[in-house]
Design a protein around this motif. Structure first.
Motif, PDB file in Angstrom:
ATOM      1  N   GLY A 389       0.824  -1.187   0.000  1.00  0.00           N
ATOM      2  CA  GLY A 389       0.000   0.000   0.000  1.00  0.00           C
ATOM      3  C   GLY A 389       0.864   1.245   0.000  1.00  0.00           C
ATOM      4  O   GLY A 389       2.096   1.169   0.139  1.00  0.00           O
ATOM      5  N   PRO A 390       0.250   2.441  -0.146  1.00  0.00           N
ATOM      6  CA  PRO A 390       1.038   3.689  -0.178  1.00  0.00           C
ATOM      7  C   PRO A 390       1.902   3.874   1.075  1.00  0.00           C
ATOM      8  O   PRO A 390       3.083   4.228   0.971  1.00  0.00           O
ATOM      9  CB  PRO A 390      -0.037   4.777  -0.298  1.00  0.00           C
ATOM     10  CG  PRO A 390      -1.223   4.074  -0.875  1.00  0.00           C
ATOM     11  CD  PRO A 390      -1.172   2.679  -0.352  1.00  0.00           C
ATOM     12  N   ALA A 391       1.323   3.634   2.259  1.00  0.00           N
ATOM     13  CA  ALA A 391       2.099   3.793   3.495  1.00  0.00           C
ATOM     14  C   ALA A 391       3.193   2.745   3.586  1.00  0.00           C
ATOM     15  O   ALA A 391       4.301   3.027   4.073  1.00  0.00           O
ATOM     16  CB  ALA A 391       1.168   3.703   4.703  1.00  0.00           C
ATOM     17  N   GLN A 392       2.914   1.534   3.140  1.00  0.00           N
ATOM     18  CA  GLN A 392       3.940   0.491   3.164  1.00  0.00           C
ATOM     19  C   GLN A 392       5.113   0.850   2.250  1.00  0.00           C
ATOM     20  O   GLN A 392       6.276   0.578   2.588  1.00  0.00           O
ATOM     21  CB  GLN A 392       3.335  -0.854   2.742  1.00  0.00           C
ATOM     22  CG  GLN A 392       2.440  -1.507   3.788  1.00  0.00           C
ATOM     23  CD  GLN A 392       1.874  -2.829   3.301  1.00  0.00           C
ATOM     24  OE1 GLN A 392       1.429  -2.944   2.162  1.00  0.00           O
ATOM     25  NE2 GLN A 392       1.884  -3.831   4.175  1.00  0.00           N
ATOM     26  N   ARG A 393       4.844   1.461   1.104  1.00  0.00           N
ATOM     27  CA  ARG A 393       5.930   1.817   0.194  1.00  0.00           C
ATOM     28  C   ARG A 393       6.874   2.834   0.832  1.00  0.00           C
ATOM     29  O   ARG A 393       8.091   2.756   0.679  1.00  0.00           O
ATOM     30  CB  ARG A 393       5.367   2.361  -1.124  1.00  0.00           C
ATOM     31  CG  ARG A 393       4.773   1.285  -2.015  1.00  0.00           C
ATOM     32  CD  ARG A 393       4.620   1.782  -3.443  1.00  0.00           C
ATOM     33  NE  ARG A 393       3.637   2.847  -3.549  1.00  0.00           N
ATOM     34  CZ  ARG A 393       2.349   2.652  -3.767  1.00  0.00           C
ATOM     35  NH1 ARG A 393       1.871   1.413  -3.876  1.00  0.00           N
ATOM     36  NH2 ARG A 393       1.520   3.677  -3.877  1.00  0.00           N
ATOM     37  N   ARG A 394       6.320   3.780   1.585  1.00  0.00           N
ATOM     38  CA  ARG A 394       7.158   4.785   2.235  1.00  0.00           C
ATOM     39  C   ARG A 394       8.012   4.158   3.326  1.00  0.00           C
ATOM     40  O   ARG A 394       9.126   4.622   3.612  1.00  0.00           O
ATOM     41  CB  ARG A 394       6.299   5.907   2.815  1.00  0.00           C
ATOM     42  CG  ARG A 394       5.565   6.746   1.768  1.00  0.00           C
ATOM     43  CD  ARG A 394       4.816   7.884   2.428  1.00  0.00           C
ATOM     44  NE  ARG A 394       5.714   8.819   3.090  1.00  0.00           N
ATOM     45  CZ  ARG A 394       6.316   9.839   2.523  1.00  0.00           C
ATOM     46  NH1 ARG A 394       6.124  10.083   1.222  1.00  0.00           N
ATOM     47  NH2 ARG A 394       7.111  10.643   3.213  1.00  0.00           N
ATOM     48  N   LEU A 395       7.484   3.097   3.953  1.00  0.00           N
ATOM     49  CA  LEU A 395       8.212   2.444   5.053  1.00  0.00           C
ATOM     50  C   LEU A 395       8.985   1.219   4.592  1.00  0.00           C
ATOM     51  O   LEU A 395       9.564   0.512   5.417  1.00  0.00           O
ATOM     52  CB  LEU A 395       7.213   2.034   6.151  1.00  0.00           C
ATOM     53  CG  LEU A 395       6.497   3.172   6.870  1.00  0.00           C
ATOM     54  CD1 LEU A 395       5.381   2.627   7.757  1.00  0.00           C
ATOM     55  CD2 LEU A 395       7.493   3.969   7.716  1.00  0.00           C
ATOM     56  N   ARG A 396       9.014   0.946   3.292  1.00  0.00           N
ATOM     57  CA  ARG A 396       9.700  -0.211   2.706  1.00  0.00           C
ATOM     58  C   ARG A 396       9.186  -1.513   3.338  1.00  0.00           C
ATOM     59  O   ARG A 396       9.948  -2.382   3.769  1.00  0.00           O
ATOM     60  CB  ARG A 396      11.218  -0.094   2.861  1.00  0.00           C
ATOM     61  CG  ARG A 396      11.805   1.170   2.247  1.00  0.00           C
ATOM     62  CD  ARG A 396      13.314   1.167   2.251  1.00  0.00           C
ATOM     63  NE  ARG A 396      13.887   0.767   3.535  1.00  0.00           N
ATOM     64  CZ  ARG A 396      13.990   1.563   4.602  1.00  0.00           C
ATOM     65  NH1 ARG A 396      13.532   2.811   4.539  1.00  0.00           N
ATOM     66  NH2 ARG A 396      14.551   1.126   5.702  1.00  0.00           N
ATOM     67  N   LEU A 397       7.871  -1.620   3.390  1.00  0.00           N
ATOM     68  CA  LEU A 397       7.213  -2.812   3.913  1.00  0.00           C
ATOM     69  C   LEU A 397       6.343  -3.429   2.823  1.00  0.00           C
ATOM     70  O   LEU A 397       6.003  -2.775   1.829  1.00  0.00           O
ATOM     71  CB  LEU A 397       6.342  -2.479   5.135  1.00  0.00           C
ATOM     72  CG  LEU A 397       7.035  -1.839   6.329  1.00  0.00           C
ATOM     73  CD1 LEU A 397       6.005  -1.443   7.386  1.00  0.00           C
ATOM     74  CD2 LEU A 397       8.072  -2.787   6.928  1.00  0.00           C
ATOM     75  N   ALA A 398       5.965  -4.674   3.009  1.00  0.00           N
ATOM     76  CA  ALA A 398       5.078  -5.360   2.055  1.00  0.00           C
ATOM     77  C   ALA A 398       4.377  -6.499   2.769  1.00  0.00           C
ATOM     78  O   ALA A 398       4.806  -6.963   3.835  1.00  0.00           O
ATOM     79  CB  ALA A 398       5.872  -5.888   0.862  1.00  0.00           C
ATOM     80  N   THR A 399       3.266  -6.965   2.176  1.00  0.00           N
ATOM     81  CA  THR A 399       2.490  -8.093   2.709  1.00  0.00           C
ATOM     82  C   THR A 399       2.572  -9.253   1.731  1.00  0.00           C
ATOM     83  O   THR A 399       2.394  -9.061   0.520  1.00  0.00           O
ATOM     84  CB  THR A 399       1.022  -7.692   2.932  1.00  0.00           C
ATOM     85  OG1 THR A 399       0.962  -6.653   3.914  1.00  0.00           O
ATOM     86  CG2 THR A 399       0.203  -8.878   3.426  1.00  0.00           C
ATOM     87  N   VAL A 400       2.821 -10.447   2.258  1.00  0.00           N
ATOM     88  CA  VAL A 400       2.940 -11.654   1.442  1.00  0.00           C
ATOM     89  C   VAL A 400       1.686 -12.492   1.641  1.00  0.00           C
ATOM     90  O   VAL A 400       1.342 -12.849   2.779  1.00  0.00           O
ATOM     91  CB  VAL A 400       4.188 -12.467   1.823  1.00  0.00           C
ATOM     92  CG1 VAL A 400       4.307 -13.702   0.928  1.00  0.00           C
ATOM     93  CG2 VAL A 400       5.436 -11.607   1.709  1.00  0.00           C
ATOM     94  N   HIS A 401       0.990 -12.819   0.543  1.00  0.00           N
ATOM     95  CA  HIS A 401      -0.236 -13.611   0.593  1.00  0.00           C
ATOM     96  C   HIS A 401       0.034 -15.001   0.023  1.00  0.00           C
ATOM     97  O   HIS A 401       0.592 -15.139  -1.071  1.00  0.00           O
ATOM     98  CB  HIS A 401      -1.341 -12.954  -0.234  1.00  0.00           C
ATOM     99  CG  HIS A 401      -1.688 -11.571   0.209  1.00  0.00           C
ATOM    100  ND1 HIS A 401      -2.710 -11.302   1.096  1.00  0.00           N
ATOM    101  CD2 HIS A 401      -1.133 -10.362  -0.119  1.00  0.00           C
ATOM    102  CE1 HIS A 401      -2.787 -10.003   1.298  1.00  0.00           C
ATOM    103  NE2 HIS A 401      -1.847  -9.403   0.578  1.00  0.00           N
ATOM    104  N   ALA A 402      -0.382 -16.027   0.757  1.00  0.00           N
ATOM    105  CA  ALA A 402      -0.353 -17.406   0.271  1.00  0.00           C
ATOM    106  C   ALA A 402      -1.793 -17.826   0.032  1.00  0.00           C
ATOM    107  O   ALA A 402      -2.551 -18.035   0.984  1.00  0.00           O
ATOM    108  CB  ALA A 402       0.323 -18.330   1.283  1.00  0.00           C
TER     109      ALA A 402
END
Length: 438
Positions: A389-402
């Motif tokens: 998401g936009p906030a995750q991009r600024r914080l260099r984060l991501a979510t992994v979905h299985a």
């Protein structure tokens, strides 16, 4: 009823009491549809006449439907014929039958009848084409269909008041005490809000200053709506029993509507563990399943075989998870937290979020007040996604979905971006390896 070509077994009709049971169900629907406001407008006499006319019409239609409904097994198909003006024949290939369940609602229990419900792989919903049959007839047909699909027959719900008799090959796993089931429903937000809901209904009634029949009936209807959800949960899971029979789990539950459901272990997609806030002081948890081939969009969740444990302690949950996912130990699942900068997105719940890779499964945890854990065997993973998401991009984060087949799967939230891509690659590799080992 006449048969088809020479050598083809004749069609069988449903039980003669079927129109009466369908008519009784229609009567309830008719009364609910007319509502109390109709009674207040037309008066009791006309209201009763409308109910009688509509109920008789529904019964006549049910009788016509019964007369033109039949079933028989032709080769490797179960064929169900129905309709008067518009004739319809459903041919259900036996190879696509995932489960054949015998269900006995309250009226069926009182009259010694049962429904035969079919779960077809890829179907849009649970089908109930044969309602109603005698219990002996339903048992025999069910055993025949299961034998044709290569699965062993199982027991049916017993007659009213009689205990369920397990099959000789079954191994008992757990029985939920009804006392624990009742207490678990009292320890829910709905139960705590229930007195306020009832008080609101009563205050509204008293403020009207009317003690007419319509006012009393409307008040009782509103109170019944407040009580319905917790009462339904208790009735659905009453006398819950879990057994193991070869490669399947067998679940028996219900008070007003008894049912026996079979969950093939080779079709389990995920196991979900939930720790509601108020249950944690007693050390209780709840287990649910996602099963391939069953209708995830089924509007009535009672038709989905997702119950694994309505309520139980940690030791019981550990044992049942090990039965559903052999080799998996609930208390030993590895779990790592998101990086510290994820606190900007989860200031309170960062410590409750985690994910980890076990030898056999991928596990993901979430939730602050109600804690949840989802366990996905590697062999059941259909796809892996990395989202930002936009906030995750600024914080260099991501979510992994299985993702799993037809289910929600599991998600590792707010991982470091580099870690997320490594996790996704590892999930893909382990998924491929697990499918090749099957």
């Amino acid at each position: 009823m006449p048969g088809g070509p020479t050598g083809e077994e004749p069609r069988q009709r449903l039980h003669p009491l079927s129109p009466a049971l369908h008519g009784a169900k229609s009567l309830v629907v008719v009364i609910a549809g007319l509502s109390w406001s109709t009674l207040s407008r037309v008066g009791f006499g006309w209201f009763a006449a409308m109910v009688v006319v509509l109920a008789l019409g529904a019964t006549v239609l049910s009788l016509i439907s019964w007369y033109n409904t039949g079933y028989h097994v032709v080769g490797r198909e179960l064929r169900v014929h129905e309709g008067l003006i518009w004739r319809r024949t459903r041919a259900i290939p036996l190879e696509r039958l995932q489960a054949v369940e015998v269900v006995r609602p309250l009226l069926a229990q009182l009259t010694g009848l049962a429904e035969l419900r079919l779960e077809v792989v890829g179907g849009g919903k649970t089908e109930a084409p044969l309602a109603y049959l005698g219990v002996a007839e339903a048992t025999a047909l069910r055993q025949r269909l299961l034998a044709a699909t290569g699965r062993a027959p199982e027991t049916v719900p017993p007659a009213a008041g009689a205990p369920a008799a397990p099959a000789p090959t079954e191994r008992w796993l757990h029985t939920v005490r009804n006392e624990d089931l009742l207490v678990s429903q009292l320890l829910t937000p709905q139960a705590f809000l229930l007195p306020f809901g009832l008080a609101f209904v009563v205050v509204q009634f008293l403020s009207e200053g009317s003690w007419s029949f319509i006012a009393v009936a409307s008040t009782l209807t509103a109170m019944a709506g407040v009580l319905l959800q917790p009462a339904r949960r208790v009735l659905d899971d009453w006398s819950f029993r879990l057994d193991r029979d070869g490669g399947a789990l067998r679940i028996r539950n219900g008070l007003l509507e008894t049912r026996v459901q079979t969950v093939p272990l080779n079709r389990v997609q995920t196991v979900g563990v939930t720790w509601p806030l108020l249950w944690r002081m007693k050390g209780w948890l709840r287990l649910r399943l996602e099963v391939a081939g069953y209708s995830a969009a089924e509007p009535d969740d009672r038709n989905r075989p997702d119950r694994l444990l309505p309520v139980g302690d940690a030791r019981t949950g550990e044992q049942i998870v090990a039965e559903a996912l052999p080799g998996v130990h609930l208390s030993d699942l590895p779990m790592t937290l998101p990086p510290r900068r994820a606190r900007w997105l989860r200031p309170l719940s960062r410590s409750a979020v985690g994910a980890g890779l076990d030898d056999l499964v991928f596990a993901a945890r979430s939730g602050l007040l109600t804690r949840q854990l989802t366990i996905v065997p590697y062999a059941r993973i259909q796809s892996v996604r990395v989202t930002q998401g936009p906030a995750q991009r600024r914080l260099r984060l991501a979510t992994v979905h299985a993702d799993t087949a037809g289910g929600s799967g599991a998600a590792a939230h707010d991982r470091d971006l580099a870690e997320a891509w490594e996790l996704a690659a590892e999930l893909i590799a382990r998924s491929h390896a697990a499918r090749h080992r099957r």
